[in-house]
Design a protein around this motif. Structure first.
Motif, PDB file in Angstrom:
ATOM      1  N   LYS A   4       7.049  -4.724   5.341  1.00 33.76           N
ATOM      2  CA  LYS A   4       5.248  -5.302   5.406  1.00 33.76           C
ATOM      3  C   LYS A   4       4.492  -4.379   6.081  1.00 33.76           C
ATOM      4  O   LYS A   4       3.509  -4.305   5.523  1.00 33.76           O
ATOM      5  N   THR A   5       5.167  -4.068   7.328  1.00 32.64           N
ATOM      6  CA  THR A   5       4.275  -3.105   7.803  1.00 32.64           C
ATOM      7  C   THR A   5       3.907  -1.825   6.819  1.00 32.64           C
ATOM      8  O   THR A   5       2.324  -0.977   6.739  1.00 32.64           O
ATOM      9  N   THR A   9       0.039  -0.438   5.704  1.00 33.55           N
ATOM     10  CA  THR A   9      -0.181   1.098   6.205  1.00 33.55           C
ATOM     11  C   THR A   9      -0.869   1.597   4.892  1.00 33.55           C
ATOM     12  O   THR A   9      -1.758   1.982   4.723  1.00 33.55           O
ATOM     13  N   ALA A  10       0.365   1.258   3.989  1.00 33.50           N
ATOM     14  CA  ALA A  10      -0.104   2.009   2.042  1.00 33.50           C
ATOM     15  C   ALA A  10      -2.041   1.416   2.023  1.00 33.50           C
ATOM     16  O   ALA A  10      -2.267   2.335   1.396  1.00 33.50           O
ATOM     17  N   LYS A  11      -2.034   0.451   1.838  1.00 28.92           N
ATOM     18  CA  LYS A  11      -2.711  -0.004   1.482  1.00 28.92           C
ATOM     19  C   LYS A  11      -4.322   0.304   2.699  1.00 28.92           C
ATOM     20  O   LYS A  11      -5.370   0.913   1.875  1.00 28.92           O
ATOM     21  N   ASN A  12      -4.093   0.631   4.320  1.00 27.05           N
ATOM     22  CA  ASN A  12      -5.044   0.764   4.757  1.00 27.05           C
ATOM     23  C   ASN A  12      -5.322   2.831   4.066  1.00 27.05           C
ATOM     24  O   ASN A  12      -6.296   2.832   4.486  1.00 27.05           O
ATOM     25  N   LEU A  13      -4.998   2.712   3.619  1.00 28.87           N
ATOM     26  CA  LEU A  13      -4.813   4.664   3.536  1.00 28.87           C
ATOM     27  C   LEU A  13      -5.676   4.537   2.381  1.00 28.87           C
ATOM     28  O   LEU A  13      -6.481   5.636   2.010  1.00 28.87           O
TER      29      LEU A  13
END
Length: 113
Positions: A4-5, A9-13
């Motif tokens: 999930k984390t 993180t991938a979505k934010n990047l």
């Protein structure tokens, strides 16, 4: 890091990259300290992609730009060379990378493919 984390993180990047302003600029004789510093950070190159610029000397770097412009215009090319243009990649106004675009391939380059 759990799945999930990692996904968050991938979505934010991805959002950060989408909001970046990316631009390519052709090498010019007026390029300055920001380009020189980027080249110093990148280094001389690896995997066959080598730098065309003097190491660790800003004045030599500035003088080398005129020759790179000539190469892009096919002026005084040595035998076996083809014209090549260098482009700087900027992200949010800062130079971060560069690429070389050959205008054509000769027989030697075609055999290497």
């Amino acid at each position: 890091m759990n799945a999930k984390t990692l996904s968050e993180t991938a979505k934010n990047l991805s959002k950060e990259v989408e909001s970046m302003q990316i631009e390519l600029k052709e090498l010019s004789e007026s390029d300055g300290q920001d380009i020189f510093e980027m080249l110093q950070e990148i280094g001389l190159g690896e995997n066959g992609f080598t730098s065309n610029f003097p190491e660790n000397d800003y004045e030599l770097f500035k003088r080398s730009l005129a020759r790179q412009v000539q190469i892009s215009q096919a002026i005084d090319l040595p035998d076996g060379y083809v014209p090549q243009t260098i482009y700087w990649m900027y992200a949010d106004g800062k130079p971060v990378a560069y690429g070389k675009l050959r205008h054509k391939l000769n027989e030697k380059l075609l055999r290497a493919c």
